[in-house]
Design a protein around this motif. Structure first.
Motif, PDB file in Angstrom:
ATOM      1  N   ALA A  64       0.837  -1.263  -0.039  1.00 42.57           N
ATOM      2  CA  ALA A  64       0.172   0.087  -0.113  1.00 42.57           C
ATOM      3  C   ALA A  64       0.821   1.111  -0.020  1.00 42.57           C
ATOM      4  O   ALA A  64       0.448   2.240  -0.832  1.00 42.57           O
ATOM      5  CB  ALA A  64      -0.874  -0.018   1.342  1.00 42.57           C
ATOM      6  N   GLY A  65       2.052   1.097   0.708  1.00 41.89           N
ATOM      7  CA  GLY A  65       2.848   2.515   0.745  1.00 41.89           C
ATOM      8  C   GLY A  65       3.447   2.614  -0.509  1.00 41.89           C
ATOM      9  O   GLY A  65       3.672   3.874  -0.969  1.00 41.89           O
ATOM     10  N   LYS A  66       3.840   1.819  -1.213  1.00 39.58           N
ATOM     11  CA  LYS A  66       4.514   1.830  -2.696  1.00 39.58           C
ATOM     12  C   LYS A  66       3.363   2.729  -3.403  1.00 39.58           C
ATOM     13  O   LYS A  66       3.934   3.334  -4.363  1.00 39.58           O
ATOM     14  CB  LYS A  66       4.866   0.662  -3.306  1.00 39.58           C
ATOM     15  N   LEU A  67       2.097   2.373  -3.391  1.00 43.35           N
ATOM     16  CA  LEU A  67       1.045   3.016  -4.255  1.00 43.35           C
ATOM     17  C   LEU A  67       0.645   4.414  -3.794  1.00 43.35           C
ATOM     18  O   LEU A  67      -0.096   4.934  -4.233  1.00 43.35           O
ATOM     19  CB  LEU A  67      -0.054   2.109  -4.392  1.00 43.35           C
ATOM     20  N   GLY A  68       1.319   4.871  -2.673  1.00 38.60           N
ATOM     21  CA  GLY A  68       0.910   6.072  -1.983  1.00 38.60           C
ATOM     22  C   GLY A  68      -0.415   6.005  -1.172  1.00 38.60           C
ATOM     23  O   GLY A  68      -1.038   7.294  -1.267  1.00 38.60           O
ATOM     24  N   LEU A  69      -0.929   4.989  -0.656  1.00 36.17           N
ATOM     25  CA  LEU A  69      -2.012   4.983  -0.189  1.00 36.17           C
ATOM     26  C   LEU A  69      -2.099   5.401   1.394  1.00 36.17           C
ATOM     27  O   LEU A  69      -3.250   5.685   2.190  1.00 36.17           O
ATOM     28  CB  LEU A  69      -2.711   3.589  -0.271  1.00 36.17           C
ATOM     29  N   LEU A  70      -0.862   5.164   2.049  1.00 33.06           N
ATOM     30  CA  LEU A  70      -0.753   5.306   3.472  1.00 33.06           C
ATOM     31  C   LEU A  70      -0.299   6.685   3.817  1.00 33.06           C
ATOM     32  O   LEU A  70       0.276   7.364   3.048  1.00 33.06           O
ATOM     33  CB  LEU A  70       0.074   4.472   4.152  1.00 33.06           C
ATOM     34  N   CYS A  71      -0.926   7.581   4.802  1.00 32.15           N
ATOM     35  CA  CYS A  71      -0.558   8.873   5.126  1.00 32.15           C
ATOM     36  C   CYS A  71      -0.739   9.684   4.005  1.00 32.15           C
ATOM     37  O   CYS A  71       0.252  10.644   3.791  1.00 32.15           O
ATOM     38  CB  CYS A  71       0.636   8.810   5.673  1.00 32.15           C
ATOM     39  N   VAL A  72      -1.751   9.434   3.401  1.00 33.06           N
ATOM     40  CA  VAL A  72      -2.078  10.566   1.959  1.00 33.06           C
ATOM     41  C   VAL A  72      -2.381  11.983   2.523  1.00 33.06           C
ATOM     42  O   VAL A  72      -2.115  12.821   1.799  1.00 33.06           O
ATOM     43  CB  VAL A  72      -3.117   9.733   1.351  1.00 33.06           C
ATOM     44  N   GLY A  73      -2.665  12.235   3.615  1.00 33.34           N
ATOM     45  CA  GLY A  73      -3.117  13.394   4.011  1.00 33.34           C
ATOM     46  C   GLY A  73      -1.799  14.022   4.784  1.00 33.34           C
ATOM     47  O   GLY A  73      -2.004  15.200   5.124  1.00 33.34           O
ATOM     48  N   ILE A  74      -0.826  13.385   5.005  1.00 35.55           N
ATOM     49  CA  ILE A  74       0.233  14.039   5.617  1.00 35.55           C
ATOM     50  C   ILE A  74       1.122  14.774   4.581  1.00 35.55           C
ATOM     51  O   ILE A  74       1.189  14.331   3.285  1.00 35.55           O
ATOM     52  CB  ILE A  74       1.162  12.838   6.000  1.00 35.55           C
ATOM     53  N   PRO A  75       1.558  15.834   5.030  1.00 34.40           N
ATOM     54  CA  PRO A  75       2.465  16.659   3.994  1.00 34.40           C
ATOM     55  C   PRO A  75       3.593  16.136   3.395  1.00 34.40           C
ATOM     56  O   PRO A  75       4.256  15.001   3.947  1.00 34.40           O
ATOM     57  CB  PRO A  75       2.877  18.135   4.866  1.00 34.40           C
ATOM     58  N   GLU A  76       3.876  16.510   2.024  1.00 33.43           N
ATOM     59  CA  GLU A  76       5.025  15.576   1.284  1.00 33.43           C
ATOM     60  C   GLU A  76       6.359  15.727   2.187  1.00 33.43           C
ATOM     61  O   GLU A  76       7.256  15.017   1.982  1.00 33.43           O
ATOM     62  CB  GLU A  76       4.967  16.230   0.055  1.00 33.43           C
TER      63      GLU A  76
END
Length: 388
Positions: A55-67
């Motif tokens: 999931a992390g590789k697809l950017g699904l986790l912590c999606v609302g956290i600043p880059e």
């Protein structure tokens, strides 16, 4: 999956194109990486930690956290989409907490030091660290001030003793945010949060707690026996304000829960409509009986009322104007609607609804706890009344 189920969640005014694109990515992930394997994971006892890294590789986790902290740089509505998709998936109930570790990430974002944010948030976003809040105890649930776990200063370290229960993702987590009583520099008792490795000496995380719902996710107990933690692991670098930090995300957490519960209700209604149109009795489709139509109409009406309220709350959450009372009302109302919808859905499925092969059975069992966690219905009513 019917055409109606494929369209669930899409086409609502509060979401932009990037939210819809994110929804498609999450839904595809559930369909390809979770739903085909959930039965095997149930037999194994728990889903693999590797799921978080995928999931992390697809950017699904912590999606609302600043880059800048390794997150997706999205907004609160991206976070809500992830929760909704847990609800829209037939495998969502079996996962229980599943990929929803963002609440811990938001606690660190809101209360952590700059060093803690830069150290932990990128690892959580990548799925390399699985962190959960450890707040509840056998004698402290809704009454968080009754916490007995204690941390005592010893030189440059803190020594923690006590126990926690209902810790989500226990069998796969790597870190715990432990809320413990601790004396501050002025000698007053307060609550602090400590970042504690699950593998630290003196930490014991139990096997999955057996629950009414028997899925591939779950919760565990955690025990702390003279666990020595360096002072740098005190969240925010302060032994004051731990309860406030733990509760800082409760408004968002309750809205995320309401979003998931309502999505699951929509899925249950869709599955039930399909089943009643396929199943016949006395030379007639179950759907064509007037009593069936009355039940389905009531379910649809309650869900529509919940959807109108939840989406209005989500719009205010996106603008930063959502109140604690509104999120409490959303969680209260939707969890109780979900309970009624799941009960009627199982009833209309007949004996098939009670079968473990039918997703309705797990959805029914999972819905029951939703009137308990993140504030029981009784506590929420008291909280709402105090604001009148």
């Amino acid at each position: 999956m019917s055409t109606n189920q494929k369209s669930l969640g899409y086409g609502r005014d509060i979401f932009r194109e990037d939210h819809e694109a994110f929804r498609s990515t999450v839904r595809n992930f559930f369909q390809k990486e979770i739903e085909p394997y959930v039965r095997q994971w149930e037999d194994d006892g728990f889903y693999p930690a590797e799921l978080f890294r995928k999931a992390g590789k697809l950017g699904l986790l912590c999606v609302g956290i600043p880059e800048e902290y390794g997150g997706g740089g999205g907004d609160i509505l991206h976070h809500m989409v992830l929760h909704e998709e847990h609800g829209y998936s037939p495998a969502g109930a079996s996962l229980e907490a599943g990929l929803q570790t963002d609440s811990s990430a938001y606690v660190i974002l809101d209360a952590g030091t700059e060093e803690q944010k830069r150290n932990w948030l990128p690892k959580m976003a990548a799925g390399e660290e699985i962190m959960e809040l450890a707040l509840s105890e056998p004698s402290a649930g809704s009454d968080a001030k009754g916490i007995k776990t204690r941390a005592k200063r010893d030189g440059s370290d803190y020594v923690i003793n006590g126990s926690k229960m209902w810790v989500s993702n226990g069998p796969v987590l790597t870190q715990l945010l432990v809320v413990a009583k601790c004396k501050s520099d002025d000698g007053e008792d307060g609550l602090a949060i400590f970042i504690v490795p699950a593998g630290a000496r003196g930490v014991t995380v139990s096997r999955k707690t057996e629950l009414l719902l028997r899925g591939c996710g779950g919760v565990s107990e955690a025990f702390f026996d003279d666990v020595r933690i360096p002072a740098e692991n005190v969240l925010g670098g302060s032994t004051r304000g731990g309860l406030g930090a733990a509760m800082s995300t409760i408004t968002v957490g309750r809205m995320a829960a309401a979003s998931r519960f309502l999505a699951a209700s929509e899925l249950a209604l869709s599955l039930t409509v399909d089943y009643t149109k396929e199943r016949s009795a006395f030379q007639k489709r179950i759907f064509d009986f007037q009593l069936t139509q009355s039940k389905l109409a009531t379910m649809k009406t309650e869900i529509a009322a919940g959807r109108a309220f939840v989406d209005s709350c989500l719009a205010r959450a996106a603008s930063g104007t959502l109140s604690n009372d509104e999120s409490a009302m959303a969680k209260l109302f939707v969890s109780e609607v979900e309970g009624r919808v799941m009960d009627e859905s199982l009833q209309l499925h007949g004996a098939m609804g009670f079968s473990d092969e039918n997703p309705i059975s797990k959805m029914y069992a999972f819905a029951r706890v939703h009137r308990i966690f993140l504030g029981t219905s009784e506590i929420l009513r008291l909280s709402i009344a105090r604001g009148m």
